[in-house]
Design a protein around this motif. Structure first.
Motif, PDB file in Angstrom:
ATOM      1  N   LEU A   1      -1.783  12.270  -1.816  1.00  0.00           N
ATOM      2  CA  LEU A   1      -1.992  11.777  -0.449  1.00  0.00           C
ATOM      3  C   LEU A   1      -3.377  12.139   0.075  1.00  0.00           C
ATOM      4  CD1 LEU A   1       1.532  12.498   1.087  1.00  0.00           C
ATOM      5  CD2 LEU A   1       0.581  10.290   0.365  1.00  0.00           C
ATOM      6  N   ASP A   2      -3.835  13.334  -0.207  1.00  0.00           N
ATOM      7  CA  ASP A   2      -5.175  13.741   0.234  1.00  0.00           C
ATOM      8  C   ASP A   2      -6.245  12.842  -0.385  1.00  0.00           C
ATOM      9  OD1 ASP A   2      -4.250  15.785   1.840  1.00  0.00           O
ATOM     10  OD2 ASP A   2      -4.492  17.342   0.307  1.00  0.00           O
ATOM     11  N   SER A   3      -6.042  12.468  -1.642  1.00  0.00           N
ATOM     12  CA  SER A   3      -7.039  11.642  -2.331  1.00  0.00           C
ATOM     13  C   SER A   3      -7.087  10.227  -1.752  1.00  0.00           C
ATOM     14  CB  SER A   3      -6.740  11.584  -3.835  1.00  0.00           C
ATOM     15  OG  SER A   3      -5.668  10.705  -4.130  1.00  0.00           O
ATOM     16  N   ILE A   4      -5.965   9.768  -1.212  1.00  0.00           N
ATOM     17  CA  ILE A   4      -5.940   8.453  -0.562  1.00  0.00           C
ATOM     18  C   ILE A   4      -6.548   8.555   0.833  1.00  0.00           C
ATOM     19  CG2 ILE A   4      -4.481   6.571   0.250  1.00  0.00           C
ATOM     20  CD1 ILE A   4      -2.428   7.396  -1.915  1.00  0.00           C
ATOM     21  N   LEU A   5      -6.162   9.587   1.551  1.00  0.00           N
ATOM     22  CA  LEU A   5      -6.641   9.759   2.920  1.00  0.00           C
ATOM     23  C   LEU A   5      -8.139  10.015   2.995  1.00  0.00           C
ATOM     24  CD1 LEU A   5      -3.654  11.919   4.191  1.00  0.00           C
ATOM     25  CD2 LEU A   5      -4.239   9.614   4.999  1.00  0.00           C
ATOM     26  N   MET A   6      -8.753  10.483   1.902  1.00  0.00           N
ATOM     27  CA  MET A   6     -10.194  10.753   1.916  1.00  0.00           C
ATOM     28  C   MET A   6     -11.026   9.480   1.744  1.00  0.00           C
ATOM     29  SD  MET A   6     -11.289  12.273  -1.811  1.00  0.00           S
ATOM     30  CE  MET A   6     -11.194  11.255  -3.297  1.00  0.00           C
ATOM     31  N   GLN A   7     -10.370   8.347   1.519  1.00  0.00           N
ATOM     32  CA  GLN A   7     -11.102   7.107   1.279  1.00  0.00           C
ATOM     33  C   GLN A   7     -11.960   6.711   2.476  1.00  0.00           C
ATOM     34  OE1 GLN A   7     -11.159   5.265  -1.796  1.00  0.00           O
ATOM     35  NE2 GLN A   7     -10.353   7.287  -2.329  1.00  0.00           N
ATOM     36  N   LYS A   8     -13.219   6.395   2.196  1.00  0.00           N
ATOM     37  CA  LYS A   8     -14.156   5.963   3.234  1.00  0.00           C
ATOM     38  C   LYS A   8     -14.240   4.447   3.205  1.00  0.00           C
ATOM     39  CE  LYS A   8     -16.877  10.200   2.742  1.00  0.00           C
ATOM     40  NZ  LYS A   8     -18.188  10.784   2.341  1.00  0.00           N
ATOM     41  N   THR A   9     -13.673   3.808   4.212  1.00  0.00           N
ATOM     42  CA  THR A   9     -13.605   2.346   4.236  1.00  0.00           C
ATOM     43  C   THR A   9     -14.014   1.800   5.598  1.00  0.00           C
ATOM     44  OG1 THR A   9     -11.298   2.331   4.978  1.00  0.00           O
ATOM     45  CG2 THR A   9     -11.674   2.405   2.593  1.00  0.00           C
ATOM     46  N   ASN A  10     -14.409   0.538   5.615  1.00  0.00           N
ATOM     47  CA  ASN A  10     -14.676  -0.132   6.885  1.00  0.00           C
ATOM     48  C   ASN A  10     -13.491  -1.011   7.284  1.00  0.00           C
ATOM     49  OD1 ASN A  10     -14.845  -2.355   5.196  1.00  0.00           O
ATOM     50  ND2 ASN A  10     -17.058  -2.632   5.453  1.00  0.00           N
ATOM     51  N   PHE A  11     -12.330  -0.714   6.714  1.00  0.00           N
ATOM     52  CA  PHE A  11     -11.095  -1.430   7.012  1.00  0.00           C
ATOM     53  C   PHE A  11      -9.936  -0.437   7.073  1.00  0.00           C
ATOM     54  CE2 PHE A  11     -11.982  -1.672   2.414  1.00  0.00           C
ATOM     55  CZ  PHE A  11     -10.881  -0.992   1.908  1.00  0.00           C
ATOM     56  N   ALA A  12      -8.853  -0.866   7.653  1.00  0.00           N
ATOM     57  CA  ALA A  12      -7.655  -0.018   7.751  1.00  0.00           C
ATOM     58  C   ALA A  12      -6.798  -0.187   6.488  1.00  0.00           C
ATOM     59  CB  ALA A  12      -6.850  -0.395   8.990  1.00  0.00           C
ATOM     60  N   PHE A  13      -6.069   0.864   6.157  1.00  0.00           N
ATOM     61  CA  PHE A  13      -5.120   0.783   5.036  1.00  0.00           C
ATOM     62  C   PHE A  13      -3.853   1.542   5.405  1.00  0.00           C
ATOM     63  CE2 PHE A  13      -8.072   4.313   4.081  1.00  0.00           C
ATOM     64  CZ  PHE A  13      -7.192   5.373   3.921  1.00  0.00           C
ATOM     65  N   GLU A  14      -2.794   1.237   4.691  1.00  0.00           N
ATOM     66  CA  GLU A  14      -1.511   1.902   4.907  1.00  0.00           C
ATOM     67  C   GLU A  14      -1.015   2.467   3.584  1.00  0.00           C
ATOM     68  OE1 GLU A  14       1.413  -0.910   6.231  1.00  0.00           O
ATOM     69  OE2 GLU A  14       1.121  -2.256   4.513  1.00  0.00           O
ATOM     70  N   ILE A  15      -0.254   3.563   3.670  1.00  0.00           N
ATOM     71  CA  ILE A  15       0.311   4.192   2.475  1.00  0.00           C
ATOM     72  C   ILE A  15       1.826   4.011   2.513  1.00  0.00           C
ATOM     73  CG2 ILE A  15       0.472   6.293   1.094  1.00  0.00           C
ATOM     74  CD1 ILE A  15      -1.990   7.338   2.611  1.00  0.00           C
ATOM     75  N   LEU A  16       2.331   3.203   1.595  1.00  0.00           N
ATOM     76  CA  LEU A  16       3.765   2.919   1.531  1.00  0.00           C
ATOM     77  C   LEU A  16       4.398   3.854   0.503  1.00  0.00           C
ATOM     78  CD1 LEU A  16       3.578  -0.993   1.528  1.00  0.00           C
ATOM     79  CD2 LEU A  16       3.732   0.566   3.493  1.00  0.00           C
ATOM     80  N   ILE A  17       4.925   4.954   0.989  1.00  0.00           N
ATOM     81  CA  ILE A  17       5.520   5.950   0.096  1.00  0.00           C
ATOM     82  C   ILE A  17       6.997   5.645  -0.101  1.00  0.00           C
ATOM     83  CG2 ILE A  17       5.948   8.400  -0.315  1.00  0.00           C
ATOM     84  CD1 ILE A  17       3.662   9.081   1.446  1.00  0.00           C
ATOM     85  N   HIS A  18       7.409   5.746  -1.342  1.00  0.00           N
ATOM     86  CA  HIS A  18       8.824   5.566  -1.667  1.00  0.00           C
ATOM     87  C   HIS A  18       9.294   6.814  -2.391  1.00  0.00           C
ATOM     88  CE1 HIS A  18      12.221   4.180  -4.222  1.00  0.00           C
ATOM     89  NE2 HIS A  18      12.531   3.502  -3.133  1.00  0.00           N
ATOM     90  N   ASP A  19      10.015   7.674  -1.683  1.00  0.00           N
ATOM     91  CA  ASP A  19      10.569   8.872  -2.325  1.00  0.00           C
ATOM     92  C   ASP A  19      11.957   8.536  -2.849  1.00  0.00           C
ATOM     93  OD1 ASP A  19      10.555  11.805  -2.924  1.00  0.00           O
ATOM     94  OD2 ASP A  19      12.359  11.666  -1.686  1.00  0.00           O
ATOM     95  N   ASP A  20      12.099   8.603  -4.171  1.00  0.00           N
ATOM     96  CA  ASP A  20      13.323   8.121  -4.811  1.00  0.00           C
ATOM     97  C   ASP A  20      14.382   9.221  -4.925  1.00  0.00           C
ATOM     98  OD1 ASP A  20      14.849   6.085  -5.865  1.00  0.00           O
ATOM     99  OD2 ASP A  20      14.119   6.353  -7.911  1.00  0.00           O
ATOM    100  N   ALA A  21      14.771   9.755  -3.775  1.00  0.00           N
ATOM    101  CA  ALA A  21      15.820  10.780  -3.701  1.00  0.00           C
ATOM    102  C   ALA A  21      15.434  12.036  -4.490  1.00  0.00           C
ATOM    103  CB  ALA A  21      17.161  10.230  -4.188  1.00  0.00           C
ATOM    104  N   SER A  22      14.252  12.535  -4.221  1.00  0.00           N
ATOM    105  CA  SER A  22      13.799  13.768  -4.890  1.00  0.00           C
ATOM    106  C   SER A  22      14.745  14.918  -4.584  1.00  0.00           C
ATOM    107  CB  SER A  22      12.389  14.138  -4.418  1.00  0.00           C
ATOM    108  OG  SER A  22      11.444  13.201  -4.854  1.00  0.00           O
ATOM    109  N   THR A  23      14.891  15.794  -5.569  1.00  0.00           N
ATOM    110  CA  THR A  23      15.779  16.955  -5.398  1.00  0.00           C
ATOM    111  C   THR A  23      14.985  18.235  -5.135  1.00  0.00           C
ATOM    112  OG1 THR A  23      15.817  17.295  -7.798  1.00  0.00           O
ATOM    113  CG2 THR A  23      17.569  15.941  -6.855  1.00  0.00           C
ATOM    114  N   ASP A  24      13.662  18.115  -5.070  1.00  0.00           N
ATOM    115  CA  ASP A  24      12.832  19.283  -4.751  1.00  0.00           C
ATOM    116  C   ASP A  24      12.269  19.120  -3.326  1.00  0.00           C
ATOM    117  OD1 ASP A  24      10.945  17.330  -5.032  1.00  0.00           O
ATOM    118  OD2 ASP A  24       9.881  18.228  -6.721  1.00  0.00           O
ATOM    119  N   ARG A  25      11.123  19.685  -3.043  1.00  0.00           N
ATOM    120  CA  ARG A  25      10.561  19.653  -1.682  1.00  0.00           C
ATOM    121  C   ARG A  25       9.627  18.468  -1.430  1.00  0.00           C
ATOM    122  NH1 ARG A  25       7.061  22.878  -0.612  1.00  0.00           N
ATOM    123  NH2 ARG A  25       7.270  22.837   1.657  1.00  0.00           N
ATOM    124  N   THR A  26       9.635  17.493  -2.323  1.00  0.00           N
ATOM    125  CA  THR A  26       8.730  16.347  -2.172  1.00  0.00           C
ATOM    126  C   THR A  26       8.890  15.669  -0.815  1.00  0.00           C
ATOM    127  OG1 THR A  26       8.723  15.932  -4.563  1.00  0.00           O
ATOM    128  CG2 THR A  26       8.030  14.130  -3.136  1.00  0.00           C
TER     129      THR A  26
END
Length: 303
Positions: free
Chosen positions: A24-49
């Motif tokens: 997520l940090d690597s995506i959020l650091m992107q320098k762009t002149n446009f907006a972007f969205e992050i569509l996260i799909h957590d597939d029922a993780s059993t840890d702290r994800t």
């Protein structure tokens, strides 16, 4: 900077507690002149994800848009890409799995700029590095060419599922608007997606390393599907099924390269089984003199 979302980033995660924050940090650091969205799909993780994702969601509510599954969808054969496409707002779709990460803050801008200048391009990919999840060291490069180039359909088919790093992919949602049956039936990662890109426009490769693709991740698709000879044989059959469907879908336009690719893949599985006599039969001998054979042998010796 426009507020209209240009890129939707598909980020699938399952038990990636040790990796998801870096992704997520690597995506959020992107320098762009446009907006972007992050569509996260957590597939029922059993840890702290999921807890980590919720923390980022609170911090970036306009960018991070998660789905938290209560039942694992992968085990039910539900394609994650369809879930992402249904809710995506961007003109383009980028991919970054929860255990991978981007390394160049200009990655998205560079790819989008190219796509905007070349409307015939359906997919843009780039060089990456393979990083061990165990040692955290770079172990190989994903660099199919030493220069920028457009890949043909034939080259994409013959290149196989490891030709490009998954987290280098950015594709046009208008050119790949509906996933064909061969894609929906496939169970082998991003290979069918890249084939789909090649069949719907041009696939452009940038020889610039902008991402890290993790390997040796415990419980990952590669870890569970490609360990052991029996798993490799099943994978081979899955690939053959995909290629047969592509062959039918394209009215056998690429029959020659598809059959050559299937024979090549069988050749390497036979080699792994040390069935040398069978690899010397007609139809297989040709692969001993291909540059790919020497690259693979050299890699085994030097690792």
């Amino acid at each position: 900077m426009t507020n209209e979302i240009m890129v939707s980033i598909e980020c699938n995660s399952y038990n990636h507690e040790a990796f998801i924050a870096e992704a997520l940090d690597s995506i959020l650091m992107q320098k762009t002149n446009f907006a972007f969205e992050i569509l996260i799909h957590d597939d029922a993780s059993t840890d702290r994800t999921a807890d980590i994702i919720r923390k980022y969601e609170r911090q970036y509510p306009d960018i991070i848009k998660p789905i938290y599954q209560t039942e694992n969808q992968y085990s039910q054969g539900i394609p994650f890409e369809l879930l992402a496409n249904e809710r995506a707002l961007g003109k383009y779709m980028a991919v970054c799995e929860g255990d991978d990460y981007w390394t160049d803050p200009e990655k998205l801008q560079i790819q989008v700029d190219y796509m905007e200048r070349h409307p015939e391009c359906s997919m843009c990919v780039h060089a990456a590095e393979k990083v061990s999840a165990v040692t955290k060291k770079t172990i190989a490069a994903v660099r199919p060419s030493y220069k920028n180039k457009v890949y043909s359909v034939e080259e994409v088919i013959e290149g196989g599922g490891e030709l490009f790093a998954t987290n280098s992919i950015l594709y046009s949602r208008s050119r790949i608007s509906e996933m064909p049956e061969y894609y929906l039936n496939a169970t082998i990662g991003d290979y069918p997606l890249v084939i789909c890109g090649a069949l719907n426009g041009t696939v452009y490769y940038m020889d610039r390393n902008m991402a890290a693709y993790r390997v040796e991740v415990k419980g990952s698709w590669t870890d569970t599907q490609l360990c052991g000879i029996s798993a490799k044989k099943k994978h081979l059959q899955d690939v053959e099924n995909l290629l047969d469907e592509v062959n039918s879908y394209t009215h056998f336009k690429y029959d020659k390269v598809i059959n050559r690719t299937k024979r090549r893949d069988r050749f390497y599985v036979l080699l792994k089984q040390l069935k040398i006599k069978e690899t010397l039969k007609a139809g297989y001998r040709q692969f001993y003199v291909k540059p790919e054979f020497f690259r693979r042998i050299f890699k085994k010796i030097t690792i």
